[in-house]
Design an enzyme around this catalytic site. Sequence first.
Site, mmCIF file in Angstrom:
data_model
loop_
_atom_site.group_PDB
_atom_site.id
_atom_site.type_symbol
_atom_site.label_atom_id
_atom_site.label_comp_id
_atom_site.label_asym_id
_atom_site.label_seq_id
_atom_site.Cartn_x
_atom_site.Cartn_y
_atom_site.Cartn_z
ATOM 1 N N LEU A 1 0.835 -1.243 -0.010
ATOM 2 C CA LEU A 1 0.029 -0.018 -0.015
ATOM 3 C C LEU A 1 0.792 1.405 0.001
ATOM 4 O O LEU A 1 1.850 1.090 0.625
ATOM 5 C CB LEU A 1 -0.907 0.088 1.308
ATOM 6 C CG LEU A 1 -1.919 -1.044 1.263
ATOM 7 C CD1 LEU A 1 -2.694 -0.995 2.664
ATOM 8 C CD2 LEU A 1 -3.031 -0.811 0.372
ATOM 9 N N ASP A 2 0.477 2.332 -0.922
ATOM 10 C CA ASP A 2 1.255 3.351 -0.678
ATOM 11 C C ASP A 2 1.427 3.871 0.880
ATOM 12 O O ASP A 2 0.475 3.896 1.700
ATOM 13 C CB ASP A 2 0.523 4.664 -1.658
ATOM 14 C CG ASP A 2 0.742 4.166 -3.027
ATOM 15 O OD1 ASP A 2 1.679 3.355 -3.457
ATOM 16 O OD2 ASP A 2 -0.074 4.634 -3.831
#
Length: 240
Positions: free
Chosen positions: A153-154
């Site tokens: 996930l960013d």
Amino acid sequence: MTQSDTLITLEIPRHLNDVRVDSAVATLLNEKMPEMRDFSRSLITRHLKEGRILCNGKAVPPRFLVATHDVITFQAGIFEEPNISGPIPSQNLALKVLFENDDFLVLDKGAGVQMHMAGGEPRPTVASWIVERYPALAQVGENPLRPGIVHRLDRDTSGVLVVAKTNEAFSALKHSFQERSVSKKYVALVYGHLKELSGSVDALLMREPGELRRRAVDPHRFSGTLPGNARTAYTRVPRF
């Protein structure tokens, strides 16, 4: 600015004209920066695919053929080897175990938490948190810098992460993500007004040229490059 933030600029010499960019970068590192020559071609390829190594200010695929006087740029920190097994305190990291069994962990990652080091000053990451609490997971997966991590996930995105605890689970989970048999749902705050209650976005997605962390959808602008298909179904929720 730290040494890791230093922008390295290398010009393609005549003898590397019409050579693949991944091979050209490897040769330039060997010739111009011997302290970096031990890095594998696969690492260079990954940095090219992720837009960390640019040619003339733009992201290009590894098989792109360079020309004399083309300019290669990257931040020095991308070739630093972070030590995730060292004492990087992570007790205050916004991570919580939602589920655990013998095969995998399910974590709740908070916004602002980085998945793993990508050069720069050492800081707590999901990877360092995993190794600190589950040392055996350093041997799980294909890269010790990403212990058991099969997806990401960013940094600014909060959400659920699945982390493999065995190599068998890692292979099975990786296959599921590669085959896109895993359903992903996101909640996003959108500026403006969507006219339709639901719909889909089926466009070309790739890294913004010259930007290391930004992705953009623009099929006309990126004509001739290597974009990826990005099909997203959306449903509008209450407006604010």
